[in-house]
Design a protein around this motif. Structure first.
Motif, PDB file in Angstrom:
ATOM      1  N   ASP A 176      26.774  22.901 -23.311  1.00  0.00           N
ATOM      2  CA  ASP A 176      27.838  22.512 -22.387  1.00  0.00           C
ATOM      3  C   ASP A 176      29.208  22.904 -22.917  1.00  0.00           C
ATOM      4  O   ASP A 176      30.225  22.522 -22.329  1.00  0.00           O
ATOM      5  N   ILE A 177      29.261  23.612 -24.025  1.00  0.00           N
ATOM      6  CA  ILE A 177      30.510  24.086 -24.610  1.00  0.00           C
ATOM      7  C   ILE A 177      30.467  25.613 -24.635  1.00  0.00           C
ATOM      8  O   ILE A 177      29.393  26.204 -24.512  1.00  0.00           O
ATOM      9  N   PRO A 178      31.611  26.269 -24.775  1.00  0.00           N
ATOM     10  CA  PRO A 178      31.623  27.738 -24.768  1.00  0.00           C
ATOM     11  C   PRO A 178      30.773  28.329 -25.894  1.00  0.00           C
ATOM     12  O   PRO A 178      30.682  27.779 -26.987  1.00  0.00           O
ATOM     13  N   VAL A 179      30.178  29.479 -25.591  1.00  0.00           N
ATOM     14  CA  VAL A 179      29.356  30.216 -26.547  1.00  0.00           C
ATOM     15  C   VAL A 179      30.004  31.587 -26.743  1.00  0.00           C
ATOM     16  O   VAL A 179      30.277  32.285 -25.773  1.00  0.00           O
ATOM     17  N   PHE A 180      30.260  31.933 -27.999  1.00  0.00           N
ATOM     18  CA  PHE A 180      30.919  33.194 -28.316  1.00  0.00           C
ATOM     19  C   PHE A 180      30.072  33.997 -29.294  1.00  0.00           C
ATOM     20  O   PHE A 180      29.574  33.446 -30.274  1.00  0.00           O
ATOM     21  N   GLU A 181      29.984  35.304 -29.029  1.00  0.00           N
ATOM     22  CA  GLU A 181      29.336  36.187 -29.993  1.00  0.00           C
ATOM     23  C   GLU A 181      30.364  36.592 -31.036  1.00  0.00           C
ATOM     24  O   GLU A 181      31.506  36.912 -30.701  1.00  0.00           O
ATOM     25  N   VAL A 182      29.962  36.539 -32.293  1.00  0.00           N
ATOM     26  CA  VAL A 182      30.832  36.960 -33.386  1.00  0.00           C
ATOM     27  C   VAL A 182      30.143  38.105 -34.123  1.00  0.00           C
ATOM     28  O   VAL A 182      28.926  38.232 -34.111  1.00  0.00           O
ATOM     29  N   THR A 183      30.953  38.935 -34.736  1.00  0.00           N
ATOM     30  CA  THR A 183      30.405  40.016 -35.535  1.00  0.00           C
ATOM     31  C   THR A 183      30.798  39.767 -36.976  1.00  0.00           C
ATOM     32  O   THR A 183      31.523  38.830 -37.284  1.00  0.00           O
ATOM     33  N   GLY A 184      30.336  40.617 -37.832  1.00  0.00           N
ATOM     34  CA  GLY A 184      30.593  40.405 -39.247  1.00  0.00           C
ATOM     35  C   GLY A 184      29.351  39.851 -39.877  1.00  0.00           C
ATOM     36  O   GLY A 184      28.243  40.046 -39.388  1.00  0.00           O
ATOM     37  N   ASP A 185      29.548  39.117 -40.928  1.00  0.00           N
ATOM     38  CA  ASP A 185      28.398  38.624 -41.658  1.00  0.00           C
ATOM     39  C   ASP A 185      28.767  37.333 -42.360  1.00  0.00           C
ATOM     40  O   ASP A 185      29.892  37.164 -42.819  1.00  0.00           O
TER      41      ASP A 185
ATOM     42  N   MET B 168      30.574  25.302 -36.356  1.00  0.00           N
ATOM     43  CA  MET B 168      31.252  25.042 -37.621  1.00  0.00           C
ATOM     44  C   MET B 168      31.577  23.552 -37.699  1.00  0.00           C
ATOM     45  O   MET B 168      32.058  22.967 -36.729  1.00  0.00           O
ATOM     46  N   TYR B 169      31.291  22.971 -38.844  1.00  0.00           N
ATOM     47  CA  TYR B 169      31.630  21.575 -39.073  1.00  0.00           C
ATOM     48  C   TYR B 169      32.123  21.452 -40.511  1.00  0.00           C
ATOM     49  O   TYR B 169      31.390  21.787 -41.456  1.00  0.00           O
ATOM     50  N   GLU B 170      33.362  21.042 -40.652  1.00  0.00           N
ATOM     51  CA  GLU B 170      34.015  20.888 -41.948  1.00  0.00           C
ATOM     52  C   GLU B 170      33.862  22.152 -42.801  1.00  0.00           C
ATOM     53  O   GLU B 170      33.561  22.088 -43.992  1.00  0.00           O
TER      54      GLU B 170
ATOM     55  N   PHE C  76      16.824  24.567 -30.427  1.00  0.00           N
ATOM     56  CA  PHE C  76      18.021  24.336 -29.631  1.00  0.00           C
ATOM     57  C   PHE C  76      18.315  22.856 -29.436  1.00  0.00           C
ATOM     58  O   PHE C  76      19.476  22.444 -29.472  1.00  0.00           O
ATOM     59  N   ASP C  77      17.286  22.043 -29.230  1.00  0.00           N
ATOM     60  CA  ASP C  77      17.508  20.615 -29.022  1.00  0.00           C
ATOM     61  C   ASP C  77      18.227  19.993 -30.222  1.00  0.00           C
ATOM     62  O   ASP C  77      19.157  19.197 -30.061  1.00  0.00           O
ATOM     63  N   SER C  78      17.784  20.346 -31.416  1.00  0.00           N
ATOM     64  CA  SER C  78      18.422  19.820 -32.623  1.00  0.00           C
ATOM     65  C   SER C  78      19.866  20.282 -32.735  1.00  0.00           C
ATOM     66  O   SER C  78      20.757  19.502 -33.080  1.00  0.00           O
ATOM     67  N   LEU C  79      20.112  21.556 -32.427  1.00  0.00           N
ATOM     68  CA  LEU C  79      21.473  22.078 -32.520  1.00  0.00           C
ATOM     69  C   LEU C  79      22.378  21.457 -31.457  1.00  0.00           C
ATOM     70  O   LEU C  79      23.527  21.105 -31.755  1.00  0.00           O
ATOM     71  N   VAL C  80      21.879  21.285 -30.243  1.00  0.00           N
ATOM     72  CA  VAL C  80      22.673  20.651 -29.182  1.00  0.00           C
ATOM     73  C   VAL C  80      23.037  19.224 -29.591  1.00  0.00           C
ATOM     74  O   VAL C  80      24.191  18.802 -29.463  1.00  0.00           O
ATOM     75  N   ALA C  81      22.080  18.473 -30.119  1.00  0.00           N
ATOM     76  CA  ALA C  81      22.344  17.096 -30.557  1.00  0.00           C
ATOM     77  C   ALA C  81      23.369  17.080 -31.686  1.00  0.00           C
ATOM     78  O   ALA C  81      24.282  16.238 -31.694  1.00  0.00           O
ATOM     79  N   PHE C  82      23.244  18.004 -32.643  1.00  0.00           N
ATOM     80  CA  PHE C  82      24.195  18.066 -33.751  1.00  0.00           C
ATOM     81  C   PHE C  82      25.589  18.423 -33.238  1.00  0.00           C
ATOM     82  O   PHE C  82      26.580  17.807 -33.633  1.00  0.00           O
ATOM     83  N   ALA C  83      25.669  19.428 -32.367  1.00  0.00           N
ATOM     84  CA  ALA C  83      26.968  19.853 -31.819  1.00  0.00           C
ATOM     85  C   ALA C  83      27.639  18.695 -31.094  1.00  0.00           C
ATOM     86  O   ALA C  83      28.852  18.481 -31.240  1.00  0.00           O
ATOM     87  N   ASP C  84      26.870  17.914 -30.336  1.00  0.00           N
ATOM     88  CA  ASP C  84      27.426  16.743 -29.643  1.00  0.00           C
ATOM     89  C   ASP C  84      27.900  15.694 -30.648  1.00  0.00           C
ATOM     90  O   ASP C  84      28.983  15.124 -30.502  1.00  0.00           O
ATOM     91  N   ALA C  85      27.087  15.441 -31.673  1.00  0.00           N
ATOM     92  CA  ALA C  85      27.402  14.396 -32.650  1.00  0.00           C
ATOM     93  C   ALA C  85      28.684  14.693 -33.422  1.00  0.00           C
ATOM     94  O   ALA C  85      29.438  13.775 -33.754  1.00  0.00           O
ATOM     95  N   VAL C  86      28.938  15.981 -33.712  1.00  0.00           N
ATOM     96  CA  VAL C  86      30.123  16.320 -34.505  1.00  0.00           C
ATOM     97  C   VAL C  86      31.300  16.754 -33.631  1.00  0.00           C
ATOM     98  O   VAL C  86      32.363  17.100 -34.144  1.00  0.00           O
ATOM     99  N   GLY C  87      31.111  16.734 -32.315  1.00  0.00           N
ATOM    100  CA  GLY C  87      32.192  17.108 -31.415  1.00  0.00           C
ATOM    101  C   GLY C  87      32.565  18.579 -31.500  1.00  0.00           C
ATOM    102  O   GLY C  87      33.749  18.936 -31.398  1.00  0.00           O
TER     103      GLY C  87
END
Length: 158
Positions: free
Chosen positions: A17-26, A120-122, A41-52
Motif C-alpha cells: 500500500d506504499i510506493p514501490v521503486f526500483e533501484v539500481t546499484g548494489d 529501510m529501517y534505521e 511478501f506477507d512477512s515483509l508487508v507486516a514488517f513495513a507496516d510495523a516500522v512505518g
C-alpha cells in the motif's frame, strides 16, 4: 525454461500500500537485505507496516557474464595442464565459450536471476531475496568450475 519466481514491478506494486521503486546499484557492503520472517511478501508487508516504512525498494540482479566466459589469459594454462595439453584445453575453452554464447542467443532473454525487495529501517535494509534457481542452473558451470573440471579430468587421464 520454467516461469521465473522473480516478481515483476507490476506484481510488486500490487503487494504493498506504499510506493514501490526500483533501484539500481548494489548493496555491496552486504549480500542483500536482512531477511524478514519467512522471506515472503506477507512477512515483509507486516514488517513495513510495523516500522512505518514510506517506500519499498526493489533491486533486480543480473548475471555477470564474465563469470561464465572463459578467458584463457586469466589462467596459467601451461602450468596447470602442461604445454603438451595447451592446444587441447584452448579448444575446449573455445567450445565452452561458443556453447555459452549460443545459450545466451537462443535461451536467455535478459531476465533477472535474483531480486531484493526491501524497506529501510534505521539505516538497514530489511526484506526478502528471491533467486531464479532454474535460470542460474541453466547458465551452467562458471569459468572457474569449468577449469576445475578440466583439471580433474586431466588428472583422471594420467
Amino acid at each position: 525454461m520454467s516461469e521465473s519466481p522473480i516478481p515483476a514491478m507490476d506484481e510488486l506494486k500490487g503487494e504493498f500500500d506504499i510506493p514501490v521503486f526500483e533501484v539500481t546499484g548494489d548493496l555491496e557492503w552486504m549480500e542483500g537485505p536482512v531477511i524478514v520472517g519467512n522471506n515472503d511478501f506477507d512477512s515483509l508487508v507486516a514488517f513495513a507496516d510495523a516500522v512505518g516504512a514510506k517506500a519499498v525498494l526493489v533491486q533486480y540482479d543480473y548475471p555477470d557474464f564474465d563469470d561464465y566466459f572463459v578467458d584463457p589469459d586469466d589462467y596459467p594454462l601451461d602450468d596447470i595442464f602442461g604445454e603438451e595439453s595447451e592446444d587441447m584445453i584452448l579448444d575446449a575453452i573455445d567450445d565452452r565459450n561458443d556453447e555459452f554464447e549460443d545459450f545466451l542467443e537462443k535461451e536467455y532473454d535478459g531476465e533477472a536471476v535474483g531480486c531484493s525487495v526491501y524497506v529501510m529501517y534505521e539505516g538497514t535494509p530489511y526484506g526478502l531475496f528471491i533467486e531464479d534457481d532454474a535460470l542460474i542452473e541453466a547458465f551452467g558451470e562458471t569459468r572457474d568450475e569449468f577449469i576445475l573440471r578440466k583439471v580433474l579430468e586431466d588428472e583422471e587421464e594420467e
